[in-house]
Design a protein around this motif. Structure first.
Motif, short mmCIF file in Angstrom:
data_model
loop_
_atom_site.label_atom_id
_atom_site.label_comp_id
_atom_site.label_asym_id
_atom_site.label_seq_id
_atom_site.Cartn_x
_atom_site.Cartn_y
_atom_site.Cartn_z
N ALA A 46 0.82 -1.21 0.00
CA ALA A 46 0.00 0.00 0.00
C ALA A 46 0.86 1.26 0.00
N LEU A 47 1.95 1.23 0.75
CA LEU A 47 2.86 2.38 0.76
C LEU A 47 3.51 2.57 -0.61
N GLY A 48 3.81 1.45 -1.26
CA GLY A 48 4.33 1.53 -2.63
C GLY A 48 3.31 2.18 -3.56
N PHE A 49 2.03 1.83 -3.38
CA PHE A 49 0.97 2.45 -4.17
C PHE A 49 0.94 3.96 -3.94
N LEU A 50 1.02 4.37 -2.67
CA LEU A 50 1.00 5.80 -2.36
C LEU A 50 2.18 6.52 -2.99
N LEU A 51 3.34 5.87 -2.98
CA LEU A 51 4.53 6.45 -3.58
C LEU A 51 4.32 6.64 -5.08
N MET A 52 3.73 5.64 -5.73
CA MET A 52 3.47 5.72 -7.16
C MET A 52 2.42 6.79 -7.46
N ILE A 53 1.38 6.85 -6.64
CA ILE A 53 0.33 7.85 -6.84
C ILE A 53 0.89 9.26 -6.67
N GLY A 54 1.74 9.45 -5.64
CA GLY A 54 2.35 10.75 -5.42
C GLY A 54 3.22 11.17 -6.60
N THR A 55 4.00 10.22 -7.12
CA THR A 55 4.84 10.52 -8.28
C THR A 55 3.99 10.87 -9.50
N THR A 56 2.87 10.17 -9.65
CA THR A 56 1.96 10.45 -10.77
C THR A 56 1.36 11.85 -10.65
N LEU A 57 0.98 12.25 -9.43
CA LEU A 57 0.44 13.59 -9.23
C LEU A 57 1.46 14.66 -9.60
N ILE A 58 2.71 14.44 -9.21
CA ILE A 58 3.77 15.40 -9.55
C ILE A 58 3.95 15.48 -11.06
N ALA A 59 3.96 14.30 -11.72
CA ALA A 59 4.11 14.28 -13.17
C ALA A 59 2.96 15.00 -13.86
N GLU A 60 1.72 14.78 -13.37
CA GLU A 60 0.56 15.46 -13.95
C GLU A 60 0.69 16.97 -13.77
N GLY A 61 1.15 17.39 -12.60
CA GLY A 61 1.32 18.81 -12.36
C GLY A 61 2.39 19.44 -13.22
N MET A 62 3.39 18.62 -13.61
CA MET A 62 4.47 19.13 -14.46
C MET A 62 4.12 19.06 -15.94
N GLY A 63 2.91 18.56 -16.24
CA GLY A 63 2.48 18.54 -17.64
C GLY A 63 2.66 17.22 -18.34
#
Length: 248
Positions: A195-212
């Motif tokens: 689950a923590l790995g999922f959160l890490l992946m989701i957080g990285t995805t949010l950053i990528a989305e914010g960066m375009g």
């Protein structure tokens, strides 16, 4: 009232509602995993109450944001540009939320791997957290996920009643699933790390989305589902092996 009756008789509206409910439930998985891990830090007698209050306040927040759809949509308007990429308030909120998730998940993974070091944990304090701190952090992530899901909903349907019903349906599912999911995570340490790995992946995805950089959500959830399936099979294998050793 006449408008609602007309909308209820429109098959396209029902298709849009079903699609939006499914999307909201799937997007709610991210939030639910975070809530489960965070509330499991509380004393047992406070965990379920924290989940219900956190998710209930999330519903109030989402309904309030739906009342300001015109303002929410304007969050996608660029406010400044860096290296040829225009950033909006939505981008900044996604990046901030992603950094928050990455930091939290990394802290918790560190203490799962190195249990001797208990100076800080997922919330940057003692091994346990206060009730108000848990609720505050749940609402912080709710805000990020709510803005993202509402902007997505606006792009799928122009009808506010459909959005409201979809949000209420998704939050109801979250309320029902919150405690069973949290109990399952608490009883299975390997699931906690997954689950923590999922959160890490989701957080990285949010950053990528914010960066375009658009990351298709289907890939993310497919990877999460596959990883969860493998872990469930591993759990069955460990249980079977333990049962065989006990019998022998």
């Amino acid at each position: 009232m006449q408008g609602l009756i007309t909308l209820a008789q429109d098959p396209a509206a029902w298709v849009a509602l079903l699609t939006l409910v499914v999307m909201e439930v799937v997007l709610g998985i991210d939030n639910l995993i975070f809530i489960s891990i965070l509330t499991n830090k509380l004393p047992p007698e406070n965990r379920e109450r924290a989940r219900k209050i956190g998710i209930g306040l999330a519903l109030v927040m989402r309904l309030a944001l739906l009342g300001t759809v015109a303002w929410i949509v304007r969050l996608t308007t660029p406010i400044f540009e860096i290296f040829g990429h225009a950033f909006s308030w939505k981008d900044l909120i996604l990046i901030a939320g992603g950094l928050f998730l990455v930091w939290k998940a990394t802290k918790e993974i560190h203490h799962s791997v190195d249990p001797v070091d208990h100076k800080e944990d997922m919330v940057g304090g003692a091994a346990s957290i206060t009730f108000s701190a848990a609720i505050g952090q749940i609402l912080l992530l709710d805000l990020v996920f709510s803005i993202d899901s509402i902007i997505t909903a606006v792009g799928m349907t122009p009808h506010l009643p459909i959005m409201i019903v979809a949000v209420m349906s998704a939050v109801t599912v979250m309320l029902i699933a919150a405690t069973p999911l949290a109990n399952f995570i608490a009883k299975n340490p390997t699931i906690v790390m997954l689950a923590l790995g999922f959160l890490l992946m989701i957080g990285t995805t949010l950053i990528a989305e914010g960066m375009g950089f658009h990351v298709p959500k289907g890939y993310i959830y497919a990877a999460m589902a596959f990883s969860a399936l493998v872990e469930v099979l591993n759990m069955f294998a460990r249980k079977r092996k333990k049962s065989d050793n006990t019998t022998a």
